[in-house]
Scaffold this active site. Sequence first.
Site, PDB file in Angstrom:
ATOM      1  N   SER A  43       2.772   0.268  -5.586  1.00 14.70           N
ATOM      2  CA  SER A  43       1.488  -0.061  -4.881  1.00 14.70           C
ATOM      3  C   SER A  43       1.332   0.138  -3.408  1.00 14.70           C
ATOM      4  O   SER A  43       0.161   0.845  -2.930  1.00 14.70           O
ATOM      5  CB  SER A  43       1.014  -1.515  -5.253  1.00 14.70           C
ATOM      6  OG  SER A  43       1.919  -2.257  -4.648  1.00 14.70           O
ATOM      7  N   ASP A 340      -3.250  -7.070   3.253  1.00 13.75           N
ATOM      8  CA  ASP A 340      -3.487  -8.011   2.137  1.00 13.75           C
ATOM      9  C   ASP A 340      -2.231  -8.939   2.076  1.00 13.75           C
ATOM     10  O   ASP A 340      -1.361  -8.885   2.972  1.00 13.75           O
ATOM     11  CB  ASP A 340      -3.857  -7.537   0.585  1.00 13.75           C
ATOM     12  CG  ASP A 340      -2.962  -6.658   0.106  1.00 13.75           C
ATOM     13  OD1 ASP A 340      -1.831  -6.653   0.523  1.00 13.75           O
ATOM     14  OD2 ASP A 340      -3.154  -5.794  -0.879  1.00 13.75           O
ATOM     15  N   HIS A 343       0.666  -5.807   1.231  1.00 12.76           N
ATOM     16  CA  HIS A 343       0.591  -4.449   1.769  1.00 12.76           C
ATOM     17  C   HIS A 343      -0.025  -4.078   3.252  1.00 12.76           C
ATOM     18  O   HIS A 343      -0.628  -4.905   3.742  1.00 12.76           O
ATOM     19  CB  HIS A 343      -0.162  -3.605   0.944  1.00 12.76           C
ATOM     20  CG  HIS A 343      -0.254  -3.736  -0.684  1.00 12.76           C
ATOM     21  ND1 HIS A 343      -0.603  -4.745  -1.532  1.00 12.76           N
ATOM     22  CD2 HIS A 343       0.708  -3.298  -1.468  1.00 12.76           C
ATOM     23  CE1 HIS A 343      -0.309  -4.408  -2.638  1.00 12.76           C
ATOM     24  NE2 HIS A 343       0.764  -3.702  -2.732  1.00 12.76           N
TER      25      HIS A 343
END
Length: 375
Positions: A43, A340, A343
């Site tokens: 991600s 977040d 990340h």
Amino acid sequence: MAGVKHWGLVLVVLCIKSLSSLVNGAGNGNDGGLVASFIFGDSLVDAGNNNYLQTLSKANIPPNGIDFKASGGQPTGRFTNGRTIGDIVGEELGVPNYAVPYLAPNSTGKAILHGVNYASGGGGIMNATGSIFVNRLGLDIQIDYFNNTRKQLDRLLGPSEAKNHISKRSIFSITIGSNDFLNNYLLPLLSTGTRISENPDAYIDDMINHLRNQLTRLYQLDARKFVVGNVGPIGCIPYQKTINQLSENQCVGLANKLAMQYNRQLKDLLSELNGKLQGAIFVNANVYDLVMELITNYAKYGFTTASRACCGNGGQFAGIIPCGPTSSLCDDRAKHVFWDPYHPSEAANLIIERQLVYGTTKYISPINLIHLRNL
């Protein structure tokens, strides 16, 4: 006089050709910029592949992408407020377009000439990693997909030019490994069996052996210029700090210890492959120390916090519930190291990118990415 006019005309033509070369990105030994960027990982660099999967790991909801100019601030599936590290590095190295997500409908024809992004939120080196999300693309599947792209390039360019395009004019970046700890080995309940049957040394050996085979497969498909990121300080992300009820200056020791042990063995693996795979160069991106520097000295870089997520909910550091429409959102996104619970923000990615592209061997070795591009 006729001779003077003739030479004047020649000079004008040469100037036009020079300007044309500059506009088209030619001129510094590697056509002025990188032609293609092929991105593998999780991600941290997913550009939207998970949008096309039935998965719990998705970022195609606001306010993700709020600062991504190419989409007008709309979510694209990137797990950050703006560009990923893969986007920013590609831009800096001169790639004309962002690498298109492999699963996107437009990843066909000439669009693939500038690279393809295979990364997937929740993906890992080990095939079992990320099973909690139901679907994700592990690195083995990502390389299977590159094999398909490789065949498409043969058809587009012809076998000889395709090989040249891949081996000399493309960089292969691999950003993976965090989920193999966070969403596999360290995952409560689901990984208990793994930890009983496999101690950390054996598990990390397993990861390294898998990665050796995966990188060798890419080499066999004509990849030659590699940058491989190590695992960052996963014990310091807002999620880990929140669920372990740590103070602002604390990190989860076990998670960071595992990351550092893996990183040492990764460095040895890349040295081994540099000696063994002829014509290839594997560059080690020291993401761990780079991110730890930002976390430790965040104020020096203009941040106000390296603990609290800008977008998230739950606990002291907004670190439990992922970013979504009902999340609390910070006022100044450029002041947060973390977007977040997991990340980095685009602001943090920009600082990391500068060190990877232009930095010293403290953070990128044996050469930085501008030198890798120009080889």
